[in-house]
Structure formats: C-alpha cells, structure tokens
Motif scaffolding. Structure first.
Motif, PDB file in Angstrom:
ATOM      1  N   THR A 114      14.404  11.449   9.114  1.00 12.74           N
ATOM      2  CA  THR A 114      14.604  11.394  10.615  1.00 12.74           C
ATOM      3  C   THR A 114      14.057  10.081  11.557  1.00 12.74           C
ATOM      4  OG1 THR A 114      12.568  12.973  10.999  1.00 12.74           O
ATOM      5  CG2 THR A 114      13.976  13.623  10.205  1.00 12.74           C
ATOM      6  N   ARG A 115      13.020   9.043  11.201  1.00 10.81           N
ATOM      7  CA  ARG A 115      12.632   8.529  11.716  1.00 10.81           C
ATOM      8  C   ARG A 115      13.906   7.052  12.905  1.00 10.81           C
ATOM      9  NH1 ARG A 115       6.529   6.226  10.019  1.00 10.81           N
ATOM     10  NH2 ARG A 115       6.872   5.794  11.906  1.00 10.81           N
ATOM     11  N   THR A 116      13.376   6.656  13.682  1.00 12.74           N
ATOM     12  CA  THR A 116      14.358   6.113  14.270  1.00 12.74           C
ATOM     13  C   THR A 116      13.711   5.019  14.282  1.00 12.74           C
ATOM     14  OG1 THR A 116      13.762   7.046  16.814  1.00 12.74           O
ATOM     15  CG2 THR A 116      15.036   7.274  16.153  1.00 12.74           C
ATOM     16  N   ASP A 117      12.306   4.831  14.251  1.00 18.04           N
ATOM     17  CA  ASP A 117      12.161   2.945  14.685  1.00 18.04           C
ATOM     18  C   ASP A 117      12.066   1.849  12.692  1.00 18.04           C
ATOM     19  OD1 ASP A 117      10.464   5.193  12.413  1.00 18.04           O
ATOM     20  OD2 ASP A 117       8.230   4.469  13.519  1.00 18.04           O
TER      21      ASP A 117
ATOM     22  N   VAL B 261      15.714   1.231   0.692  1.00 14.35           N
ATOM     23  CA  VAL B 261      14.526  -0.234   1.204  1.00 14.35           C
ATOM     24  C   VAL B 261      14.746   0.000   2.411  1.00 14.35           C
ATOM     25  CG1 VAL B 261      14.108  -2.560   1.441  1.00 14.35           C
ATOM     26  CG2 VAL B 261      14.811  -1.591  -0.696  1.00 14.35           C
ATOM     27  N   TYR B 262      13.863  -0.230   3.094  1.00 18.73           N
ATOM     28  CA  TYR B 262      13.824   0.798   4.490  1.00 18.73           C
ATOM     29  C   TYR B 262      12.660  -0.394   5.853  1.00 18.73           C
ATOM     30  CZ  TYR B 262      16.209   5.120   3.751  1.00 18.73           C
ATOM     31  OH  TYR B 262      16.501   6.123   3.965  1.00 18.73           O
ATOM     32  N   GLN B 263      13.368  -1.359   6.513  1.00 18.83           N
ATOM     33  CA  GLN B 263      13.115  -1.888   7.690  1.00 18.83           C
ATOM     34  C   GLN B 263      12.936  -1.346   8.710  1.00 18.83           C
ATOM     35  OE1 GLN B 263      14.709  -5.729   6.362  1.00 18.83           O
ATOM     36  NE2 GLN B 263      13.811  -6.332   8.703  1.00 18.83           N
ATOM     37  N   ARG B 264      11.578  -2.207   9.097  1.00 22.29           N
ATOM     38  CA  ARG B 264      11.381  -2.036  10.687  1.00 22.29           C
ATOM     39  C   ARG B 264      12.358  -2.238  11.541  1.00 22.29           C
ATOM     40  NH1 ARG B 264       6.605   0.873  12.970  1.00 22.29           N
ATOM     41  NH2 ARG B 264       5.629   1.061  11.339  1.00 22.29           N
TER      42      ARG B 264
ATOM     43  N   GLN C 259       0.940  -1.370   0.080  1.00 22.96           N
ATOM     44  CA  GLN C 259       0.383  -0.033  -0.379  1.00 22.96           C
ATOM     45  C   GLN C 259       0.300   1.465   0.095  1.00 22.96           C
ATOM     46  OE1 GLN C 259      -2.304  -0.712   3.846  1.00 22.96           O
ATOM     47  NE2 GLN C 259      -0.387   0.549   4.633  1.00 22.96           N
ATOM     48  N   TRP C 260      -0.172   2.513  -0.367  1.00 18.90           N
ATOM     49  CA  TRP C 260       1.288   3.661  -0.025  1.00 18.90           C
ATOM     50  C   TRP C 260       1.735   3.963   1.457  1.00 18.90           C
ATOM     51  CZ3 TRP C 260      -0.353   8.374   1.961  1.00 18.90           C
ATOM     52  CH2 TRP C 260       0.737   9.097   1.499  1.00 18.90           C
ATOM     53  N   ALA C 261       0.284   4.282   2.080  1.00 18.84           N
ATOM     54  CA  ALA C 261       0.167   4.323   3.389  1.00 18.84           C
ATOM     55  C   ALA C 261       1.006   3.309   4.111  1.00 18.84           C
ATOM     56  CB  ALA C 261      -0.891   4.560   3.827  1.00 18.84           C
ATOM     57  N   ILE C 262       1.803   4.810   4.889  1.00 14.78           N
ATOM     58  CA  ILE C 262       3.362   3.771   6.260  1.00 14.78           C
ATOM     59  C   ILE C 262       1.957   3.740   7.129  1.00 14.78           C
ATOM     60  CG2 ILE C 262       5.270   4.426   7.285  1.00 14.78           C
ATOM     61  CD1 ILE C 262       5.859   6.204   4.583  1.00 14.78           C
ATOM     62  N   ASP C 263       1.458   2.614   7.597  1.00 11.25           N
ATOM     63  CA  ASP C 263       1.126   2.758   8.913  1.00 11.25           C
ATOM     64  C   ASP C 263       1.860   2.000   9.766  1.00 11.25           C
ATOM     65  OD1 ASP C 263       0.608  -0.111   8.165  1.00 11.25           O
ATOM     66  OD2 ASP C 263      -1.536   1.163   7.096  1.00 11.25           O
ATOM     67  N   ASP C 264       1.322   1.937  11.357  1.00 13.00           N
ATOM     68  CA  ASP C 264       1.903   1.109  12.145  1.00 13.00           C
ATOM     69  C   ASP C 264       1.766  -0.513  11.684  1.00 13.00           C
ATOM     70  OD1 ASP C 264       1.484   2.658  13.854  1.00 13.00           O
ATOM     71  OD2 ASP C 264      -0.745   2.149  15.102  1.00 13.00           O
ATOM     72  N   SER C 265       1.240  -1.045  11.044  1.00 13.29           N
ATOM     73  CA  SER C 265       1.420  -2.817  10.820  1.00 13.29           C
ATOM     74  C   SER C 265       2.587  -2.473   9.240  1.00 13.29           C
ATOM     75  CB  SER C 265       0.288  -2.995   9.856  1.00 13.29           C
ATOM     76  OG  SER C 265      -0.158  -2.494   8.670  1.00 13.29           O
ATOM     77  N   THR C 266       2.942  -1.605   8.932  1.00 17.19           N
ATOM     78  CA  THR C 266       4.092  -1.362   8.078  1.00 17.19           C
ATOM     79  C   THR C 266       6.049  -2.019   8.661  1.00 17.19           C
ATOM     80  OG1 THR C 266       2.831   0.452   6.704  1.00 17.19           O
ATOM     81  CG2 THR C 266       5.106   0.002   6.791  1.00 17.19           C
ATOM     82  N   HIS C 267       6.679  -2.970   7.328  1.00 19.75           N
ATOM     83  CA  HIS C 267       7.174  -3.393   8.307  1.00 19.75           C
ATOM     84  C   HIS C 267       8.314  -2.998   7.445  1.00 19.75           C
ATOM     85  CE1 HIS C 267      10.118  -6.674   9.983  1.00 19.75           C
ATOM     86  NE2 HIS C 267      10.706  -6.739   8.780  1.00 19.75           N
ATOM     87  N   ILE C 268       8.093  -2.730   5.809  1.00 20.97           N
ATOM     88  CA  ILE C 268       8.989  -2.234   4.994  1.00 20.97           C
ATOM     89  C   ILE C 268       8.665  -1.035   4.046  1.00 20.97           C
ATOM     90  CG2 ILE C 268       9.927  -2.740   2.728  1.00 20.97           C
ATOM     91  CD1 ILE C 268      11.549  -4.630   4.425  1.00 20.97           C
TER      92      ILE C 268
END
Length: 530
Positions: A500-503, A519-522, A474-483
C-alpha cells in the motif's frame, strides 16, 4: 553359425538396477548446474566451503558454530574432499550428492536381492526412486541421503553378522548426523537383550554388543570434546527447540508431519492401500487371518492424518500407545512371514527403527527430508511384504505392481510437486540476483528476506555470477532503503502493508510454477509526494 552371447550372472540379476541408475543420472544432469537452495545455501554449502578452505577435520570447532550448528562434520569433510579432486563448481559439488544417491539405490537393490529376491530388489528401488522427496534430494548438498545410506549399511551389516563392518558404518553414521544415534539405540537394545537371553555363544554376543558400543564411545568422545571447547553438547538453538516442545505439539507433529511423510503424502498411501488389498485377497485364499494384521495400522494411519477423525476415535495419549503397540505387533507378525532368520531379524529391526525414528523426529524441528532414513527400510519391507503376498496369489502380479509404481512416479514428476518445485524456486531466486547484478546495485541499500540476504552476501551459495557481494543488505526497511525484495517462498508479514506504500514502485517481477519474486525501488521524493 553365430556364437551365443554369454551374459554374466551378476548382470542378469542387476540389469534393472543399471537402467534405473542411468535414468536417474539423465534426469538429474540439468539439476547439477543449479545454485544452492534453502538449507543447501546456508549453512551446508558455506560450511562445506569452510572445511574445504581450512582443511579436513572432524574435531569440534573445525569451522564456525553458525556453520556447523554443532553437528559432527563427516558429511562436510567428504564433500570437501570430493571438491579437492573435482573442483568447486556447482556441477562438481552436486555430483557428490548424486553419487551418494546412486550408491543408496545400489545398496537398496543389493539388500533386497541378497536378503529376499530379485523382485524385492526391483520393487524397493522402484518405490524409492518414485518418491518425489528422493528425486528432489538426490542432487542437493544435504546430508539426509548419506544418513539413509549409512543407516541401511549399519542395519544390514548388523543383521548379517558382519560386526567389524557394523562398527565402521555406525561410526560413520553417528559422525554424519545425531539422528543416526536412533539406530544405535535400537541395535544396542537388541544386542543387550540377545546377550542376556543367551541366544548365541557369549563370544558372538559380546561381538554384537561391541559393534554398537565402539562407535557409540567414539561419538560420546566427540560430544565431550564439544562440551569442553564450546560449553554445550548440542547446539543451543537445537536443544531449545526440543525443550520447548509440548505434548500437544508433539502429538500433532507425530501424526501430521512424521506419519504423513512416511505413509501418506505424495501419493504414498496408494502403495499401502495396495498392500491392504493384497493382504485381504491372500487371507481369503489361504483362509489365514494372520495376513489381515496389516489392516490395523492402515486404519490407524487413516485416522491419524485428519484431526476430526483422530479426535473421534481416541484421546491423544491412548491413541499414541495403541499405535506404538500395534506397530510393534505388526512388525512381529510380518517378520514371521519369512522363513530365514536374517530376513526375520531385518524386518523386525526395521519396524523397531522406523518407530523409534518417528518418535525421535516428532520431538525435533521437522523438515520432510529428514524422514529419508526411515523411508528406505519402510520401502524395503513394503517390497518384501508385497512380493510375498503376490507369490501367494500369482507371480505375474509383480508386473502390475511395477507398472503402478511407475505410474505414481510419472504423476509425481508431471505435477511438479512441492519437493521438485524447489528447482523452480531456485530459478526464481536466481532471476532476482541476476536483475540486481545487471543493474549494478552492489552499493545500493537493499532490504529483503532471509534467503535473498544470504544469496547476496555469501559467494558460497552460488547465486552471484560475478563473485562480488552486495555491500548494504539487511532485513529491515528503513529510510536508507532504496530497493526492497519480496518472494512467496518465505512468509513475510510486512508484504501486505508494504504493497500500500506510495514511495516505492515495482520495477521487476519473475514468476515460475506459482513461485514469484518482486523488486521494488524507492521513488524520488518529489514523485512520491505527488
């Protein structure tokens, strides 16, 4: 005593074309293996595959609206028919686009040769193949090269008095894309004007009018059927774009997008400056001021493509009117350079079509590739003008012109400009899909931009090597997003804040020719809180 080898006359006249065609095939062969890019991947590749699967049809509603976008479907049907024979691989599908491009180059050469001379044929093909936009589009699954092909076929058959052929080519043009109707309007006005002035026997005049009227009635029938089945003539998204155009936006797009694409961008201004120099030299040598007429549109284009200069010269509305008047006047004068009626009609109608097509395009959503249909007659007329001026100076200057065009082509390829850089963009996008497949992220919740979303969820785009789609994209970045995926091919206002996010942490990056993907990973919850 050895027997002399006889070379057929047709080959003597066309060996330069054969060399260009072979060179283009050699240059484009690696590009046939690439996946689909931007509009290629959505909606065109998906739409062509839909036609391939559901059966050939030109009727409205043959495929889903979000795939057809309300366009007539001839391009999709021809591509799908090609796939029925050669298969659905990238090479097979892209070879259709390359075949159309080779046909276009052949047609440009033949029109130049039959209407003017071999040198006009050579220079016009050289001008087109040196255009970075054409080089990039010549193997892509997009309709613009086919539109340019049918436009030139329609114009040439009309000028040549082959009215049955004109009906066929205009019908195919109209059923390829709505922008082709511009040529129908130009030829229709010309046919009606000639009939009313009684410049030819009534029978011939009616044949000329019918050559435009019959394909026009066919495409009107298509839109009537579309209105009855869909409730709209033109896809609502497209009509909305036209309705929202203000004069300010129209004026800016006409100058900075349309005129720039036709006469200025990608080193094209060099061709037209060279014509200006030739026209001055001929005017001095012949003591004939009519050859200086070309300087006025050159000056106007120079002022057009810069906001500061344009504002100092004239206000927008008078400037637009002056340009339109000068353009038509220039077309009238230049057409008189040539002795034969067919040559004069071709040049005059080419000027009218290019002007009308530019005015039409400025009122719509604009992508540079849309201008290919107008570029082809521009280059044919430019080659005819250049050859005419050269013959008034010294025939040997033809070779200087050809070397100059070749140098411009080399610069366009060597600098890997924005159009040819599409292939670097495809490689970057393929790299991120490969990374996700190799790390088995099929069931991972992924947030990304539009292009990556399409590549990961639609097998028709050609990026998925294992033919399995990703289930949670999906486009949105939410609490379920892992990548999370980002690239610099699409503007995304979320990127600066996300950095700037640290998570999340960056786990992959691929770069080529200034284009990159990341590619960013939670991070695990305990790691993110530290």
């Amino acid at each position: 005593m050895t027997k002399a080898v006889h070379i057929p006359d047709w080959l003597k006249l066309r060996w330069p074309l054969l060399l260009v065609l072979l060179a283009l095939v050699a240059f484009k062969l690696p590009h046939l293996y690439y996946p689909y890019y931007w509009d290629e991947c959505w909606p065109y590749a998906s739409a062509v595959h839909a036609v391939y699967q559901h059966g050939l049809s030109l009727l409205p509603g043959a495929i889903a609206d979000e795939l057809s976008r309300g366009h007539p479907l001839l391009f999709h049907n021809l591509s799908a028919a090609w796939m029925k024979v050669l298969g659905t691989s990238h090479v097979a599908v892209h070879s259709f686009a390359l075949a159309v491009s080779l046909l276009l180059l052949t047609l440009v050469y033949e029109v130049g040769l039959r209407l003017f001379s071999q040198w006009v044929a050579i220079l016009s093909v050289a001008l087109l193949v040196a255009q970075e936009l054409f080089l990039a589009q010549s193997s892509m699954l997009l309709p613009e090269v086919l539109v340019a092909l049918f436009c030139l076929l329609g114009l040439y058959s009309y000028v040549s008095g082959r009215y049955l052929q004109t009906i066929v080519w205009l019908a195919m043009l109209f059923f390829t894309k709505e922008s082709g109707l511009v040529l129908g309007v130009v030829l229709g006005i010309d046919a009606l004007a000639a009939l009313l002035r009684r410049q030819q026997p009534v029978k011939q005049g009616l044949q000329r009018v019918s050559a435009v009227a019959v394909p026009s009635l066919l495409i009107v029938l298509f839109f009537v059927l579309q209105k009855r089945s869909k409730g709209w003539f033109i896809f609502p998204l497209h009509s909305q774009i036209v309705e929202e155009h203000s004069w300010k936006l129209y004026w800016y797009q006409f100058r900075m997008s349309i005129i720039t694409s036709l006469f200025y961008a990608n080193l094209q201004y060099v061709y037209f400056l060279a014509l200006a120099v030739l026209s001055i030299a001929v005017a001095v040598r012949q003591k004939a001021t009519r050859y200086l007429v070309y300087l006025l549109p050159v000056v106007i284009v120079y002022y057009f493509v810069d906001d500061m200069r344009a504002g100092r010269l004239l206000p927008p509305v008078p400037f637009f009117i002056v340009f339109a008047g000068v353009w038509l006047w220039c077309g009238h004068v230049v057409s008189r350079y040539f002795p034969l009626p067919q040559q004069q009609r071709f040049v005059w109608l080419a000027f009218c079509f290019v002007g009308a097509y530019a005015a039409f395009s400025a009122a719509n959503f604009f992508v540079p590739r849309y201008m290919l249909a107008a570029m082809v007659p521009v280059y044919l007329v430019a080659a005819a003008m250049g050859s005419h001026l050269v013959l008034l100076l010294h025939r040997g200057l033809h070779y200087v012109c050809l070397v100059g065009i070749a140098a411009i082509m080399w610069l366009a390829v060597d600098r890997n400009g924005p159009e040819l850089k599409a292939y670097s963009g495809m490689e970057v996008q393929q790299a991120v899909v490969d990374y996700l497949e190799q790390n088995n992220h099929y069931n991972t919740h992924i947030a990304c931009q539009y292009l990556d979303l399409v590549h990961l969820t639609d097998t028709a785009t050609g990026f998925l090597r294992h033919r399995s789609t990703f289930g949670h994209v999906q486009w949105a970045i939410d609490d379920s997003t892992h990548i999370v995926l980002f690239n610099n091919l699409e503007n995304d206002d979320r990127y600066p804040a996300f950095r700037t996010r640290t998570d999340f942490r960056q786990v992959y990056r691929y770069t080529k020719d200034g284009i990159w993907c990341e590619v960013y990973q939670r991070l695990p919850a305990d790691s993110a809180s530290q």
